[in-house]
Design a protein around this motif. Structure first.
Motif, short mmCIF file in Angstrom:
data_model
loop_
_atom_site.label_atom_id
_atom_site.label_comp_id
_atom_site.label_asym_id
_atom_site.label_seq_id
_atom_site.Cartn_x
_atom_site.Cartn_y
_atom_site.Cartn_z
N THR A 79 0.84 -1.21 0.00
CA THR A 79 0.00 0.00 0.00
C THR A 79 0.87 1.25 0.00
O THR A 79 0.59 2.23 -0.70
CB THR A 79 -0.93 0.01 1.22
OG1 THR A 79 -1.79 -1.13 1.15
CG2 THR A 79 -1.76 1.28 1.27
N VAL A 80 1.96 1.24 0.77
CA VAL A 80 2.88 2.38 0.80
C VAL A 80 3.45 2.62 -0.59
O VAL A 80 3.51 3.76 -1.07
CB VAL A 80 4.01 2.14 1.82
CG1 VAL A 80 5.11 3.18 1.67
CG2 VAL A 80 3.47 2.15 3.23
N LEU A 81 3.87 1.55 -1.25
CA LEU A 81 4.47 1.70 -2.57
C LEU A 81 3.47 2.26 -3.58
O LEU A 81 3.80 3.16 -4.36
CB LEU A 81 5.01 0.36 -3.07
CG LEU A 81 6.05 -0.37 -2.20
CD1 LEU A 81 6.69 -1.50 -2.97
CD2 LEU A 81 7.10 0.59 -1.69
N LEU A 82 2.26 1.73 -3.59
CA LEU A 82 1.27 2.20 -4.55
C LEU A 82 0.81 3.63 -4.24
O LEU A 82 0.59 4.43 -5.17
CB LEU A 82 0.07 1.26 -4.57
CG LEU A 82 0.34 -0.13 -5.18
CD1 LEU A 82 -0.88 -1.03 -5.03
CD2 LEU A 82 0.73 0.00 -6.66
N THR A 83 0.71 3.96 -2.97
CA THR A 83 0.29 5.32 -2.60
C THR A 83 1.34 6.34 -3.04
O THR A 83 1.02 7.38 -3.63
CB THR A 83 0.07 5.42 -1.08
OG1 THR A 83 -0.96 4.51 -0.70
CG2 THR A 83 -0.32 6.83 -0.69
N THR A 84 2.59 6.04 -2.76
CA THR A 84 3.64 6.99 -3.15
C THR A 84 3.83 7.03 -4.67
O THR A 84 4.15 8.08 -5.23
CB THR A 84 4.98 6.62 -2.47
OG1 THR A 84 5.29 5.25 -2.72
CG2 THR A 84 4.90 6.86 -0.97
N LEU A 85 3.62 5.90 -5.36
CA LEU A 85 3.70 5.92 -6.82
C LEU A 85 2.59 6.79 -7.40
O LEU A 85 2.83 7.54 -8.36
CB LEU A 85 3.58 4.49 -7.36
CG LEU A 85 3.59 4.35 -8.89
CD1 LEU A 85 4.88 4.92 -9.48
CD2 LEU A 85 3.41 2.89 -9.30
N GLN A 86 1.42 6.72 -6.82
CA GLN A 86 0.32 7.56 -7.29
C GLN A 86 0.64 9.04 -7.07
O GLN A 86 0.35 9.88 -7.92
CB GLN A 86 -0.96 7.18 -6.55
CG GLN A 86 -2.23 7.78 -7.14
CD GLN A 86 -3.47 7.14 -6.54
OE1 GLN A 86 -3.54 6.91 -5.33
NE2 GLN A 86 -4.45 6.85 -7.37
N GLN A 87 1.27 9.35 -5.92
CA GLN A 87 1.69 10.73 -5.67
C GLN A 87 2.73 11.18 -6.70
O GLN A 87 2.68 12.30 -7.20
CB GLN A 87 2.26 10.86 -4.26
CG GLN A 87 1.24 10.67 -3.15
CD GLN A 87 1.91 10.57 -1.78
OE1 GLN A 87 3.11 10.27 -1.67
NE2 GLN A 87 1.14 10.81 -0.73
N ALA A 88 3.66 10.30 -7.02
CA ALA A 88 4.70 10.64 -7.98
C ALA A 88 4.11 10.88 -9.37
O ALA A 88 4.52 11.80 -10.09
CB ALA A 88 5.74 9.52 -8.04
N ALA A 89 3.15 10.05 -9.75
CA ALA A 89 2.54 10.18 -11.06
C ALA A 89 1.76 11.48 -11.20
O ALA A 89 1.59 12.00 -12.31
CB ALA A 89 1.62 8.99 -11.34
N ALA A 90 1.31 12.01 -10.08
CA ALA A 90 0.54 13.26 -10.12
C ALA A 90 1.43 14.48 -10.31
O ALA A 90 0.94 15.57 -10.63
CB ALA A 90 -0.27 13.40 -8.83
N GLU A 91 2.73 14.33 -10.12
CA GLU A 91 3.63 15.46 -10.29
C GLU A 91 3.86 15.73 -11.77
O GLU A 91 4.07 14.81 -12.56
CB GLU A 91 4.97 15.21 -9.60
CG GLU A 91 4.87 15.14 -8.08
CD GLU A 91 6.24 15.05 -7.41
OE1 GLU A 91 7.26 15.21 -8.12
OE2 GLU A 91 6.30 14.81 -6.20
N THR A 92 3.84 16.99 -12.13
CA THR A 92 4.09 17.36 -13.52
C THR A 92 5.60 17.35 -13.80
O THR A 92 6.43 17.35 -12.88
CB THR A 92 3.56 18.77 -13.81
OG1 THR A 92 4.30 19.72 -13.03
CG2 THR A 92 2.07 18.86 -13.46
#
Length: 952
Positions: free
Chosen positions: A886-899
């Motif tokens: 869950t930590v990995l997927l949550t942080t990946l989602q945050q990273a993907a949101a960065e322009t």
């Protein structure tokens, strides 16, 4: 009763014999003087050049490489530009000849290495053969009758041939001034804490001179004393001093001629040293002590190791506060990875070289009271712009963080002839000294009595080739960083019996209250053409004890102390001159034994590598102090006799050092790789991060595969180096762990599934950061690369922060930065923390410092895989595989949101969102001429590719 006062000691007195040696050698080095037999003040100077070498006055044809030696040093050999050249560069973009002609071939290897053959190496490297063919001579100069400087058409490299020793070294100094006079002048002022007064009071100039004054402050007498010490060391020391004086004489002749002819570097005009219209002003001549100041700069940058004990203590104390003393110490020990069993080591045949490994029951440890440590004040009596913050954005002539920021170092790949196609060893190696225009290093060939070498040397110290090739051998180095610097807690005291506070200016030495030595350097500056900073001045003050330089103050158990740093090479900046002299001497280096003997005479911390037609070899140099067996070198130690270095003499800063046999060394191992990694089992380092994943893994895996297959060629070893140079370490060695955790269950979110697929495809393709085609300035797998760049700092925070807590997490970032990506711009933040201790942008060197090993070990542990030397706690998701995922997927989602603009925020050289430009290498200007950006590659600055088919 106040503690009794001792008589003041004189530090390193210049003995009569040393004075005689200095004077005699200097006089002997004058034009036409004979060195042998000179006697002054009771000192007779002998000729250190062996008879066989003296008889051979022109060894330029003794080249056993047969065209199979190559090298490269971008951007170009020519580092001097007149004022007209600089103005033309600014207005028209033109550059003087040989200013940037090595940059193109160097940059092209990033896209040209696949399919590389031996025949194609000359397209990417210079021909490093001795001499210059007649049809390739660009110019011939004879500044004296006994020396000739020939420059080749291809690169403009000086090939210096002397019929006398003096003439050879005179020519080396003359050529150095031709190519690097301005850089040499900058660094002699940096080494004295005088840069601002010389080149303007810009904030970066002040930052730089302050950092060096903190590392190596000396009085002029102490610089001179170091010269005397070398002269008194024996015939080789006396010869080295004569060589240095001849070198200085050559520099000064060029200064006089260029000033009179008005073809000196234009930076002297721009900084107000010389009036651009009237020619009024001067260029100060060089002297021997300038070379000592220069050596202190280079030693502080590349040849010192250890220190950092205060930062390590903060991690220990924070871990103890978080977990309790017992478990906290286990966590701390697992994070510092002093002797990690999974670390890649240069020596891999089971050798063990115990050094600086923490004892089971350390004694004398002096942990600071939490929150008590205050950095030592350095700047005093600031006036004008020195007291103002208005000019903080003014550019400097050198990067202000040249010393304080962590810089990438060097690498080496060496394969024994048993595994090569020819049966002769092959080496690809070189130092990573940073990218500058002009370079800190310069190329040269030196041929004269007792000297026969071609390669690179630091500007201002090029009277010997420092990294390069001899007649039938080549050598190179990587920074080793083993622990030769210790932090002591020195009790403060007062001489009048008044209460002791942190402001006390005396300390206890063996029970005697002793005033600190106060080293003061006052610098004042005026506005210049190049620097509009208003006039100002200040004094730089360093306090020195018998236990080293004061870097901070604080309390230990409530007792006021000064924290000092004691470096074994301090006050011995020029001692290594003997080793470099020997490396240039063909009568000394006739095989591995002579090479190792030369390396033993170098007191800086380097890993040295060697190859000739039959053998390979390795030796780790440095004055490694012998500590008491119960002292932990990773923590501050009480300044008491029981915990001092064995045989320590503070008046000369000497001690007992580990003997040569105890230094990591080897001859003819199947292969050697080094990328500043751990040298051997049980060889300790104060540096955090030598664990399961380190950038040396990129080299080791590739060279190991080549050796297993056999028939290695120069081109194949170059390919292995360059393939590692364009690979993202996180993608190759940590991303597989991340994908395994994520892959333990289906990813149901379509967007996240797409992102995981992109990362998977990138990893399967080799995790490269390469262009779609040469010059496209667009990365293949650009989206995956951006995801990784944005994800890593968020990952480190998400995995490690919850378990460590705020205090330990912050302390650990102080001991080891989280990330070192090529762009240096990802500073992700969650949970109210930042990981802004990133790398310097545009510096090329990447992935040396980071939490790669921590995440790798933790993720494998959470997956239930075997881990040798695991972390003492499972961090990701508290050890729960489901929570970790869950930590990995949550942080990946945050990273993907960065322009793209957020991930690559842009700077003065690049627009926000330009991924290639953010990664690109910039030759940081040390003068008035600038160069174009080049594509990223994680590679040495100066590099050799060598294979000798025969031997003397």
């Amino acid at each position: 009763m106040p503690p009794r006062m001792p008589r003041r000691r004189t530090r390193r007195p210049l003995r009569t014999a040393a004075v005689g040696a200095v004077v005699a050698a200097v006089l002997a080095a004058m034009p036409g003087a004979a060195i042998a037999g000179t006697t002054i003040a009771g000192t007779t100077i002998a000729d250190a050049t062996p008879a066989a070498a003296r008889a051979n006055t022109a060894p330029a044809n003794n080249d056993y490489c047969a065209g199979q030696c190559n090298d490269i040093l971008p951007p170009g050999e020519n580092g001097n530009a007149t004022l007209a050249d600089i103005l033309a560069n600014k207005v028209f973009g033109t550059r003087p000849a040989h200013t940037d002609d090595q940059l193109g071939p160097y940059a092209a290897l990033a896209s040209g290495y696949p399919g590389l053959t031996d025949d194609q190496l000359d397209s990417f490297f210079n021909d490093a053969s001795f001499g210059v063919p007649a049809d390739q001579v660009a110019s011939t100069t004879s500044p004296r009758p006994d020396v000739t400087i020939v420059r080749d058409k291809a690169t403009g490299v000086p090939h210096i041939t002397g019929t006398t020793r003096y003439g050879t070294e005179f020519g080396a100094g003359y050529a150095a001034a031709q190519d690097r006079l301005w850089v040499m002048d900058l660094f002699r002022h940096v080494g004295r804490g005088e840069l601002s007064g010389f080149a303007g009071g810009a904030a970066a100039n002040r930052q730089l001179e302050q950092s060096f004054w903190q590392a190596a402050p000396y009085t002029e007498d102490e610089l001179q004393a170091q010269i005397g010490s070398v002269a008194a060391s024996g015939p080789r020391g006396q010869q080295a001093l004569a060589d240095a004086q001849a070198y200085v004489d050559g520099i000064n002749q060029y200064i006089t001629q260029s000033y009179n002819g008005r073809y000196f570097p234009g930076e002297y005009d721009l900084t107000g040293q010389v009036n651009a219209i009237t020619n009024a002003g001067s260029i100060q001549p060089f002297k021997l002590t300038d070379l000592v100041a220069l050596a202190s700069v280079i030693g502080a940058l590349f040849g010192s190791g250890g220190g950092g004990q205060l930062a390590s203590a903060e991690v220990k104390e924070a871990a103890d506060a978080r977990y309790g003393p017992a478990l906290g110490d286990q966590v701390w020990n697992s994070l510092r990875e002093v002797n990690d069993p999974e670390a890649v080591t240069t020596l891999h045949d089971g050798q063990s070289f115990p050094y600086a490994v923490p004892p089971a029951d350390p004694q004398g440890t002096a942990l600071p009271d939490p929150g008590s440590v205050v950095p030592e004040q350095l700047v005093y009596d600031a006036t004008g712009s020195a007291a103002s913050t208005a000019a903080t954005a003014a550019p400097g002539v050198l990067p202000g963080n040249l010393l304080t920021a962590k810089h990438g170092m060097s690498n080496a790949l060496v394969v024994s002839g048993k595994y090569t196609a020819s049966g002769h060893p092959v080496a690809v190696f070189g130092p990573q000294t940073g990218y500058f225009a002009p370079q800190l290093l310069m190329l040269e060939e030196l041929q004269g009595p007792g000297i026969s070498a071609r390669g690179a040397a630091f500007a201002g110290l090029s009277f010997y080739v420092e990294l390069g090739r001899g007649q039938d051998y080549a050598w190179s180095a990587t920074s080793a960083g083993q622990d030769i610097t210790d932090t002591y807690a020195v009790p403060l005291c007062t001489t009048d019996g008044s209460p002791v506070t942190l402001a006390a200016q005396s300390y206890l030495y063996h029970g005697v209250c002793t005033p600190f030595d106060k080293l003061v350097q006052t610098d004042a500056w005026s506005p210049t053409t190049a620097d509009s900073t208003p006039a100002g001045s200040y004094s730089l003050v360093m306090y020195r004890s018998d236990y080293g330089l004061v870097t901070a103050r604080g309390t230990v158990g409530g007792q006021p102390v000064a924290f000092t740093e004691l470096r074994s090479s301090y006050d011995h900046e020029v001692d290594s001159i003997i080793g470099f002299q020997m490396l240039n001497d063909p009568s000394v280096v006739q095989g591995p034994a002579g090479f190792q003997q030369a390396a033993q005479n170098i007191n800086y911390t380097f890993n040295w590598f060697y190859a000739d037609s039959q053998h390979t070899a390795y030796y780790n140099s440095g004055d490694n102090p012998v500590r008491p067996a119960d002292v932990d070198p990773n923590l501050p130690t009480w300044a008491q006799p029981a915990y001092e270095w064995q045989g320590f003499d503070p008046t000369t800063n000497t001690a007992q050092y580990t003997p040569p046999a105890q230094h990591p060394q080897s001859v003819d191992q199947d292969y050697y790789v080094s990328w500043n990694n751990k040298q051997a089992a049980d060889y300790g380092s104060a540096t955090y991060g030598n664990g399961s994943v380190y950038r040396a893994n990129l080299l080791d895996s590739r060279v190991k595969a080549l050796v297993a297959e056999g028939g290695v060629t120069r081109a194949e070893l170059t390919q292995a180096m360059e393939d590692a140079a364009v690979t993202d370490l996180r993608g190759e060695d940590v991303l597989p762990d991340l994908l395994k955790v994520i892959g333990t269950a289906p990813v149901t979110d379509p967007q996240l599934a797409s992102e995981v697929q992109q990362l998977t495809a990138w990893q399967a393709a080799g995790s490269k950061r390469t262009e779609t085609s040469a010059g496209s300035h667009v990365y293949t797998d650009a989206t995956a690369i951006q995801l990784m760049d944005a994800w890593w700092p968020l990952l480190a925070d998400g995995i490690m922060h919850p378990g460590l807590g705020d205090q330990a997490y912050t302390a650990l970032t102080g001991a080891l930065q989280i990330n070192e990506s090529p762009s240096g711009g990802q500073t992700g933040a969650t949970s109210g923390s930042t990981s802004a201790n990133e790398s310097i942008p545009h510096k090329g060197s990447s992935f040396q410092y980071g939490w790669w090993s921590y995440l790798d070990k933790d993720l494998r542990s959470v997956l239930g895989q075997p881990v040798a030397g695991p972390l003492a706690q499972q961090f990701c998701g508290g050890g729960s595989l489901t929570a970790c995922r869950t930590v990995l997927l949550t942080t990946l989602q945050q990273a993907a949101a960065e322009t793209a603009a957020q991930v690559y925020p842009g700077d003065s050289s690049c627009s926000a969102g330009d991924q290639w430009c953010a990664d690109s290498i910039i030759q940081r200007p040390l003068g008035g001429v600038t160069d174009a950006n080049s594509t990223w590659q994680n590679r040495p600055t100066y590099q050799q590719v060598v294979e000798f088919p025969s031997h003397r």
